[in-house]
Design an enzyme around this catalytic site. Structure first.
Site, short mmCIF file in Angstrom:
data_model
loop_
_atom_site.label_atom_id
_atom_site.label_comp_id
_atom_site.label_asym_id
_atom_site.label_seq_id
_atom_site.Cartn_x
_atom_site.Cartn_y
_atom_site.Cartn_z
N GLU A 34 -9.60 -30.69 71.93
CA GLU A 34 -10.85 -30.35 71.18
C GLU A 34 -11.64 -31.87 71.59
O GLU A 34 -10.87 -33.10 71.30
CB GLU A 34 -10.67 -30.40 69.35
CG GLU A 34 -11.61 -29.91 68.82
CD GLU A 34 -11.07 -30.73 67.27
OE1 GLU A 34 -9.96 -29.83 67.11
OE2 GLU A 34 -11.67 -30.24 65.88
N ARG A 258 5.89 -32.42 70.22
CA ARG A 258 5.26 -33.24 70.37
C ARG A 258 5.42 -34.30 70.75
O ARG A 258 6.25 -35.46 69.64
CB ARG A 258 3.81 -32.99 69.35
CG ARG A 258 3.87 -33.92 68.32
CD ARG A 258 3.41 -34.02 67.08
NE ARG A 258 1.37 -34.51 66.90
CZ ARG A 258 0.44 -34.41 67.04
NH1 ARG A 258 0.18 -32.83 67.42
NH2 ARG A 258 -0.66 -34.75 67.42
N LYS A 268 -6.03 -38.83 66.80
CA LYS A 268 -6.98 -39.17 67.05
C LYS A 268 -7.75 -39.30 65.63
O LYS A 268 -8.52 -40.33 65.78
CB LYS A 268 -7.87 -38.31 67.48
CG LYS A 268 -7.65 -37.21 69.16
CD LYS A 268 -8.68 -36.44 69.48
CE LYS A 268 -7.69 -35.69 69.08
NZ LYS A 268 -7.92 -34.35 69.62
P1 ATP Z 1 -4.44 -35.20 67.38
O1 ATP Z 1 -3.07 -34.53 66.23
O2 ATP Z 1 -3.92 -36.37 68.57
O3 ATP Z 1 -5.39 -35.34 66.97
P2 ATP Z 1 -4.41 -32.60 68.09
O4 ATP Z 1 -3.40 -31.71 68.17
O5 ATP Z 1 -5.92 -32.35 67.14
O6 ATP Z 1 -4.08 -34.02 68.71
P3 ATP Z 1 -5.69 -31.72 70.21
O7 ATP Z 1 -7.40 -32.10 71.72
O8 ATP Z 1 -6.33 -30.58 69.55
O9 ATP Z 1 -5.00 -32.94 70.14
O10 ATP Z 1 -5.13 -31.66 71.20
C1 ATP Z 1 -4.97 -31.01 72.65
C2 ATP Z 1 -3.10 -30.02 73.58
O11 ATP Z 1 -2.80 -31.51 72.99
C3 ATP Z 1 -2.69 -29.04 72.35
O12 ATP Z 1 -2.47 -28.10 72.93
C4 ATP Z 1 -1.95 -30.13 71.30
O13 ATP Z 1 -0.85 -29.39 70.90
C5 ATP Z 1 -1.47 -31.60 72.84
N1 ATP Z 1 -1.21 -32.52 72.19
C6 ATP Z 1 -2.01 -33.37 70.97
N2 ATP Z 1 -0.68 -34.21 70.81
C7 ATP Z 1 0.66 -34.26 71.17
C8 ATP Z 1 1.20 -34.97 71.39
N3 ATP Z 1 1.41 -36.27 70.66
N4 ATP Z 1 1.88 -34.66 72.23
C9 ATP Z 1 2.28 -33.32 72.90
N5 ATP Z 1 1.18 -32.58 72.67
C10 ATP Z 1 -0.40 -32.90 72.33
MG MG Z 2 -6.07 -30.07 67.42
#
Ligand code: ATP
Ligand code: MG
Length: 550
Positions: A34, A258, A268
């Site tokens: 995102e 994760r 984020k």
């Molecule tokens: P955050 O919670 O840090 O804001 P998010 O999951 O909302 O992260 P996205 O941009 O939606 O961020 O994530 C893109 C991809 O990265 C998704 O497939 C998500 O599952 C993966 N991802 C995000 N954080 C992690 C993590 N800590 N470990 C492994 N994969 C991750």
């Molecule tokens: Mg997300």
């Protein structure tokens, strides 16, 4: 990737699918960020996994921006994400955007409405939430649930046409208000948001919910293995329900744990707070766990890929010690960094038997870890040198193999010296030390027959250049900042120390493309704040793990 390790559970699934020809031999993964922030080390895990799987099985990976939330998204983030993925060493097949599917997603919603499987609801958000019940009590229908297909179609179209204000209506799936899975209790599919979107502009005033867009986007792209993190396990039945009832390609979702790490935060939302509250310099502050921060800190793509390979892919949550990441960069930089000398806490040393005004040029190899040393550089030597203050002790214990009165050490790439005397100021601080050198002991052509236990680094006083050196420590003082009521209250006040150092003149040629080992002091990289007037170096990591002991 390390070929010797055993298969992770996703690789096992893919190998089975390839054997049974489930997707016609295709492997198509995607990385779906995102664009609402910069990528962090957790994303690197997902990137290495998705791109790594495709690489390993002759498949491809799409980069898809999940841009369904116009308010928090920005092109700055899109650009940074693309840059970071390339920098990590990966290339995507197609650059796609969920917003490109807005029309299609709208049609999918209409299909559901026509089937009597979606309805518009004017109840206010609190009412909707309350009517959903609790995990132990079934929900109750709002009056909207029995609205006719025709009316649903009309109002949904009017929502799109901009007839209503934000929040006046939502579109909901009609699934099961008694489901034990709360995500199945008539979840929201669309909401009204009169907001400008960074790609579609003002074309839309209704936006699909993440849960409505995500699975369908995978399906539109015919992603064979849709890999995401564990928190989406309870969403999977909804994704499967939508795909089945809309009647589109069945992408299968697989969830892994994760990445969580000690002494940092990895969301984020929290990282954005640090940036907005100016608690760090920005997203690329070298203390941040972002890819851009790690890059600026001097981490290499290879070290991050190695880290992701070592932590593996599993189905159970755990917490990885930050030291493992440091271990990986140390391993990589030990092989690649060019060796240089810099004195971080200077003390003057005078070689009393080296003629005043004389100087000579010594030679040091760039990288002793590779054959040929990757070339060499010239190091000027003279009568007055800077050495590290803690390389001299007035009263040294027996095992102190550095300088103390009467003791001998080798000056790296130069001569053996012996300490004869030293001077103190009125406060008892040592201000100068006096040594004599052994002319026959020059490195590489030593005929002195002397054996010394210690080697110290140095910089010639008249030739020394200055640089600002930034030493970093953990950003947070506690192992799990996110578990604290206010994570920002656990920031480490000493996470950045700025000092002035003397560096050997060849470091004026330093560039950001490589790492440097300041001999005995750690690995460093040139910072982007450097200019013609001033060099700035970041310490990537020390030579040893000092933290594990604490
Ligand atoms: P955050 O919670 O840090 O804001 P998010 O999951 O909302 O992260 P996205 O941009 O939606 O961020 O994530 C893109 C991809 O990265 C998704 O497939 C998500 O599952 C993966 N991802 C995000 N954080 C992690 C993590 N800590 N470990 C492994 N994969 C991750
Ligand atoms: Mg997300």
């Amino acid at each position: 990737m390390n070929e010797e390790r055993s298969l992770n559970f996703i690789e096992e699934i893919i190998e089975a699918d390839l054997k049974s020809n489930k997707h016609g031999g295709r492997v198509l993964t995607r990385f779906p960020p995102e664009p609402n922030g910069y990528l962090h080390i957790g994303h690197a895990k997902s990137i290495c996994l998705n791109f790594g799987l495709a690489d390993k099985y002759g498949g491809k990976t799409n980069l898809r921006f999940d841009d369904t939330n116009p308010l928090s998204e920005d092109v700055e983030y899109v650009d940074s994400i693309k840059y970071d993925i390339n920098w990590l060493g990966f290339e995507w097949e197609e650059e796609l955007y969920t917003s490109d599917y807005f029309e299609k997603l709208y049609e999918f919603a209409v299909i559901l409405i026509n089937k009597g499987l979606a309805y518009v609801d004017e109840s206010d958000p609190d009412e909707i939430a309350k009517a959903k019940g609790t995990p132990t009590e079934p929900g109750i229908p709002t009056p909207a649930r029995s609205r006719s297909v025709e009316e649903n179609l009309r109002i949904f179209r009017e929502m799109r046409e901009g007839k209503y204000k934000d929040g006046e209506w939502v579109l909901r799936a009609k699934i099961d208000l008694a489901s034990p899975n709360m995500h199945m209790r008539d979840p929201l599919l669309y909401r009204i948001k009169h907001a400008h979107h960074h790609r579609t502009g003002d074309e839309w005033c209704i936006y699909p919910m993440y849960d409505f867009a995500h699975g369908q986007s995978d399906s539109i792209e015919e992603i064979t293995h849709s890999v995401c993190t564990l928190e989406f396990v309870p969403h999977r039945p909804l994704y499967d329900w939508l795909i089945e009832n809309i009647g589109i390609y069945e992408s299968r979702q697989y969830e892994f744990a994760r990445l969580n790490m000690t002494y940092t935060v990895m969301s984020k939302r929290r990282l954005l707070q640090l940036v907005n509250d100016k608690l760090v310099e920005g997203w690329d502050d070298p203390r941040m766990p972002t890819i851009s921060g790690l890059r600026r800190r001097g981490y290499t793509p290879a070290s991050i890929r190695d880290f992701c390979d070592r932590i593996g892919v599993a189905k159970r949550e755990n917490k990885i010690d930050f030291s493992l990441l440091e271990f990986c960069v140390r391993e990589d930089l030990n092989k690649t960094a060019w060796r240089r000398m810099a004195v971080l806490d200077p003390l003057k040393l005078i070689i009393t038997n080296y003629p005043e005004g004389q100087e000579e040029v010594l030679i040091g190899e760039n990288n002793p870890e590779v054959e040929g040393g990757e070339g060499q550089r010239e190091i000027p030597f003279s009568r007055e040198l800077w050495i590290e203050r803690d390389d001299f002790l007035e009263d040294a214990p027996r095992k102190f193999f550095r300088l103390s009165p009467g003791k001998q050490v080798r000056l790296k790439h130069a001569y053996i010296i012996q300490c004869d005397d030293f001077k103190k100021d009125e406060n008892g601080n040592i201000t100068e030390i006096y040594c004599s050198y052994v002319p026959e002991s020059k490195s590489g052509e030593d005929t002195s027959g002397l054996k010394v236990k210690g080697t110290i680094h140095w910089v010639s006083v008249p030739h020394a250049k200055t640089a600002e050196v930034r030493l970093y420590d953990r950003l947070f003082q506690v192992e799990d900042p996110a578990a604290e009521p206010d994570f920002k209250s656990t920031l480490n006040p000493d996470s950045l120390t700025i000092i002035d150092a003397f560096i050997e003149p060849d470091l004026l040629n330093a560039d950001t493309k490589r790492g440097y080992q300041f001999i005995r002091k750690g690995y460093f990289t040139l910072d982007k704040l450097s200019s013609d007037e001033k060099l700035v170096f970041n310490r990537t990591v020390g030579l040893r793990d000092n933290w594990a002991k604490k």
